[in-house]
Design a protein around this motif. Structure first.
Motif, PDB file in Angstrom:
ATOM      1  N   THR A 136      44.935  58.938  36.822  1.00 51.27           N
ATOM      2  CA  THR A 136      45.829  58.654  37.949  1.00 51.27           C
ATOM      3  C   THR A 136      46.182  59.929  38.701  1.00 51.27           C
ATOM      4  O   THR A 136      46.185  59.957  39.938  1.00 51.27           O
ATOM      5  CB  THR A 136      47.113  57.970  37.443  1.00 51.27           C
ATOM      6  N   LEU A 157      49.281  52.870  46.948  1.00 50.62           N
ATOM      7  CA  LEU A 157      49.362  53.014  45.492  1.00 50.62           C
ATOM      8  C   LEU A 157      49.909  51.715  44.913  1.00 50.62           C
ATOM      9  O   LEU A 157      50.970  51.248  45.320  1.00 50.62           O
ATOM     10  CB  LEU A 157      50.275  54.177  45.111  1.00 50.62           C
ATOM     11  N   LEU A 186      53.580  56.336  39.347  1.00 46.65           N
ATOM     12  CA  LEU A 186      52.937  56.704  40.601  1.00 46.65           C
ATOM     13  C   LEU A 186      53.824  57.649  41.406  1.00 46.65           C
ATOM     14  O   LEU A 186      53.347  58.615  41.994  1.00 46.65           O
ATOM     15  CB  LEU A 186      52.619  55.452  41.413  1.00 46.65           C
ATOM     16  N   ILE A 210      53.865  52.422  48.126  1.00 46.73           N
ATOM     17  CA  ILE A 210      53.803  52.173  46.689  1.00 46.73           C
ATOM     18  C   ILE A 210      54.361  50.780  46.449  1.00 46.73           C
ATOM     19  O   ILE A 210      55.531  50.512  46.741  1.00 46.73           O
ATOM     20  CB  ILE A 210      54.606  53.224  45.897  1.00 46.73           C
ATOM     21  N   ASP A 229      46.302  51.422  39.754  1.00 48.40           N
ATOM     22  CA  ASP A 229      46.570  52.036  38.451  1.00 48.40           C
ATOM     23  C   ASP A 229      46.804  50.944  37.409  1.00 48.40           C
ATOM     24  O   ASP A 229      47.202  49.824  37.742  1.00 48.40           O
ATOM     25  CB  ASP A 229      47.803  52.940  38.570  1.00 48.40           C
TER      26      ASP A 229
END
Length: 315
Positions: A136, A157, A186, A210, A229
């Motif tokens: 990541t 993200l 993140l 995000i 992720d």
């Protein structure tokens, strides 16, 4: 005990702070290392000492050829020799750092180097491996580099919000506040790589977004660097959905640790299906990490190996 003239590089690069690098290299090589003036002392059993001597002699050859080696190159070079695919380092190229606004980031292993190269060359990259291998973090660094160089207009993200034994239903707040803890890693990577105020401004302007994976449905993401992720916790439907979100001039990096699937039916993980279905496609890169790529506390490597050994015995 073997004595060789130390490789042609700065003593600080070889030894590191308080001999940190020598200790780490010694642990990887299974020998004891010490610098005495321009001599490197190698002590251990005959086989490991011979390999260690071969490794340092190859480093010296690189120095004689004018290759300027940094600290991280020591471990990439060692990975290359340990892979067994080559017997020399003639093809070795020092890693190129990513120069970001707050810091420079360089790969610290051969797989990390291959990962960054894959992201540069492919529009869809899967990074598969255990925790702490930089999947990541390096993807985030590449995303910021692409944004900084105007190769993309925004960064997306995302993570699936899957409970790992915990129940969030009774936590206070609205849906955003409930899922925000899942997105914290993140944010951590983002704020470590960029100036805090700058990152917040980009988030406020929507340049960096995000959000939970569910929020990606129905969107087309053009000129975006997308990072999914914890993809091991996607369902098959979610994985197909995110794979079809990328628009023109976009990159999609998917990271996953297939040993930590928190779905009720782990075998139905979207990433497992995607790896099987998409692996024949030459336009997609798959980079697999292992315990040697772990860049956290050295104990993490041993923990991962212990779990791998126990799980293999159970199978």
């Amino acid at each position: 005990m073997e004595k060789i003239t130390q490789p042609l590089m700065s003593e600080s690069a070889l030894s590191g702070v308080l001999d940190k690098n020598l200790k780490k290299l010694g642990s990887r090589l299974g020998v004891s290392l010490a610098l005495r003036g321009d001599q490197l002392l190698i002590d251990g059993d005959a086989q490991r000492t011979a390999f260690a001597k071969h490794y340092f002699e190859k480093l010296r050859e690189l120095g004689e050829k004018g290759r300027e080696l940094r600290e991280e190159d020591l471990f990439i070079a060692l990975d290359m020799l340990e892979e067994g695919a080559i017997t020399t380092l003639d093809d070795f190229r020092p890693s190129e750092p990513l120069n970001l606004s707050r810091k420079s980031v360089s790969p610290k292993s051969l797989n990390q180097q291959a990962y960054l190269q894959a992201i540069k060359n492919y529009d869809l990259v899967f990074g598969i491996g255990p925790a702490g291998t930089g999947k990541t973090y390096l993807a985030m660094a590449m995303a910021l580099s692409f944004l900084q160089n105007k190769a993309v207009n925004r960064i997306i993200l995302t993570r699936p919000a899957v409970e790992a034994g915990e129940k969030l239903g009774f936590l206070p707040g609205d849906i955003i506040q409930k899922v925000n803890p899942y997105l914290r890693p993140l944010y951590d990577a983002l704020f470590d790589l960029s100036q805090y105020e700058q990152a917040n401004r980009l988030i406020e302007r929507g340049v960096i977004e995000i959000a939970p994976l569910a929020f990606m449905r129905g969107r087309t993401l053009n000129s975006a660097f997308i990072i999914l992720d914890e993809a091991q916790n996607t369902t098959r439907e979610q994985m197909k959905m995110i794979l079809t979100r990328a628009g023109f001039d976009s990159k999609l990096v998917i990271t996953a640790d297939v040993t930590q699937i928190d779905l009720p039916q782990p075998r139905k993980s979207g990433v497992l299906q995607a790896m099987k279905i998409l692996s024949p496609l030459e336009e997609i890169a798959f980079v697999h990490f292992n315990d040697r790529d772990v860049v956290r506390h050295p104990l993490v490597q041993k923990i991962i190996r212990a779990y791998q050994k126990a799980e293999s015995q159970e199978d």
